[in-house]
Scaffold this motif. Structure first.
Motif, PDB file in Angstrom:
ATOM      1  N   UNK A 157      34.213  -9.854  48.300  1.00 28.78           N
ATOM      2  CA  UNK A 157      33.745 -10.054  49.674  1.00 28.78           C
ATOM      3  C   UNK A 157      32.936 -11.335  49.669  1.00 28.78           C
ATOM      4  N   UNK A 158      33.364 -12.332  50.426  1.00 28.96           N
ATOM      5  CA  UNK A 158      32.678 -13.627  50.430  1.00 28.96           C
ATOM      6  C   UNK A 158      33.115 -14.451  51.629  1.00 28.96           C
ATOM      7  N   UNK A 159      32.381 -15.513  51.890  1.00 27.42           N
ATOM      8  CA  UNK A 159      32.822 -16.490  52.878  1.00 27.42           C
ATOM      9  C   UNK A 159      33.736 -17.497  52.178  1.00 27.42           C
ATOM     10  N   UNK A 160      34.429 -18.302  52.953  1.00 28.89           N
ATOM     11  CA  UNK A 160      35.244 -19.383  52.400  1.00 28.89           C
ATOM     12  C   UNK A 160      34.313 -20.577  52.181  1.00 28.89           C
ATOM     13  N   UNK A 194      31.845 -25.869  42.676  1.00 30.07           N
ATOM     14  CA  UNK A 194      33.052 -26.681  42.838  1.00 30.07           C
ATOM     15  C   UNK A 194      33.679 -26.573  44.223  1.00 30.07           C
ATOM     16  N   UNK A 195      33.858 -25.370  44.798  1.00 27.48           N
ATOM     17  CA  UNK A 195      34.477 -25.293  46.136  1.00 27.48           C
ATOM     18  C   UNK A 195      33.659 -25.993  47.215  1.00 27.48           C
ATOM     19  N   UNK A 196      32.347 -25.954  47.112  1.00 25.24           N
ATOM     20  CA  UNK A 196      31.515 -26.583  48.144  1.00 25.24           C
ATOM     21  C   UNK A 196      31.562 -28.100  48.029  1.00 25.24           C
ATOM     22  N   UNK A 197      31.607 -28.617  46.809  1.00 27.54           N
ATOM     23  CA  UNK A 197      31.760 -30.062  46.640  1.00 27.54           C
ATOM     24  C   UNK A 197      33.118 -30.506  47.165  1.00 27.54           C
ATOM     25  N   UNK A 321      33.642 -14.322  58.093  1.00 30.04           N
ATOM     26  CA  UNK A 321      33.436 -15.562  58.862  1.00 30.04           C
ATOM     27  C   UNK A 321      32.031 -16.143  58.676  1.00 30.04           C
ATOM     28  N   UNK A 322      31.963 -17.473  58.662  1.00 26.91           N
ATOM     29  CA  UNK A 322      30.687 -18.193  58.634  1.00 26.91           C
ATOM     30  C   UNK A 322      30.473 -18.850  59.996  1.00 26.91           C
TER      31      UNK A 322
END
Length: 336
Positions: A157-160, A194-197, A321-322
């Protein structure tokens, strides 16, 4: 001497089996009998033993939760959601602090094995093969929070994170900022690093802005690392007009350093965070940030885990959702 289930049965004038059925909500007794048993439990001060009850229903009604830093506001917000759902379903929660480098994870997995927990929630940590093998040997379900894995039958369970940061940088660009620095989380972290960068770089690229590696500094999501990273950014004098921090705590650290250097936010410098912790509303000025609904994520994860425990069926992963929460730390730059 502590009262036993036999004492309760004698006082209520019922069999031990009936007391056991009442304790485990198994049915097969009248409402009057249930009231007699519960009254006897109250008068005697009887405390059911979770392990003994587990011998009957093969469960201890307990789940384990592993956090890399239980003291963080991020963990606290998640835990509130996890515990709220678990409490409503008559489950208890055992919380373990694994350390940011995961140095205690195997130790706590062994502890949770000894406690005979029914399932485990992993938060913000990579589910390494060695951890997964322990869980497989325990034969209990696991749900990941703010993490994901290639192991089959392990839901998350997480945001993208990629899309959330892409949207945050696009928001800053729409406000007129083109030289945007980033305070990233732990370098190489596959969950929130890594995904945020990647989202940061892609947003710049899609808006025709070249990527400058000198605009990225690294922290560990904590307030202190945000302070250190902001000091480093100011020393680099890259000409950035805004900084995006990969956690609210790091963003608040950046706010603190900006104030120390006499910079007014947002007049001199814009700052944006990620998480929407309660702290984001409490700082001055209130922090503009990306909201991930941590309390809801905790409740969803707890719900999925308990469903797996009680039905022994697989559940699906969920991307939550964010949204962007506008407050007072980002200003619009005049059009050039």
């Amino acid at each position: 001497m502590n009262p036993t289930i036999k004492d309760v049965a004698q006082k209520a004038n019922v069999s031990i089996a009936t007391v056991s059925r009442v304790l485990n909500n198994l049915g097969g007794y009248s409402d009057k009998t249930r009231q007699k048993v519960n009254q006897s439990i109250k008068e005697l001060g009887y405390q059911p033993n979770a392990i003994a009850r587990g011998l009957i229903n093969k469960r201890t009604q307990t789940i384990g939760v592993l956090f890399p830093d239980v003291s963080s506001s991020f963990s606290s917000a998640l835990l509130q959601g996890i515990d709220e759902f678990a409490h409503d379903r008559n489950y208890s929660v055992v919380v373990c602090n694994t350390d940011k480098k995961g140095s205690r994870t195997l130790k706590y997995l062994q502890l949770l094995r000894e406690k005979q927990v029914d399932g485990i929630i992993f938060s913000s940590e990579v589910l390494k093969k060695e951890y997964y093998e322990v869980l497989e040997s325990m034969g209990i379900p696991v749900v990941l929070v703010s993490s994901k894995t290639d192991f089959a039958k392990v839901p998350y369970v997480k945001v993208d994170d990629y899309q959330a940061v892409y949207d945050a940088i696009s928001y800053l660009i729409a406000k007129g900022h083109r030289n945007i620095a980033m305070i990233s989380g732990t370098e190489g972290d596959p969950n929130a690093g890594t995904p945020r960068i990647a989202g940061y770089r892609k947003a710049l690229e899609d808006h025709g802005i070249s990527f400058d590696n000198g605009n990225i500094v690294y922290g560990d999501f904590s307030f202190s690392s945000g302070c250190t990273a902001m000091e480093e950014l100011l020393l680099r004098t890259t000409g950035a007009t805004a900084v995006f921090a990969a956690s609210d705590e790091m963003a608040i650290g950046a706010l603190s350093v900006a104030a120390k250097h006499g910079l007014n936010v947002p007049e001199d410098f814009s700052i944006m965070g990620y998480d929407d912790l309660q702290l984001a509303q409490m700082v001055n000025p209130p922090l503009t940030t990306v909201r991930q609904p941590l309390h809801d994520i905790g409740m969803i994860a707890s719900g999925k885990l308990i469903t797996m425990i009680e039905t022994e069926e697989d559940v699906s992963s969920m991307t939550v959702p964010h949204s962007i929460v506008e407050r007072q730390t980002v200003r619009s730059l005049p059009s050039r």
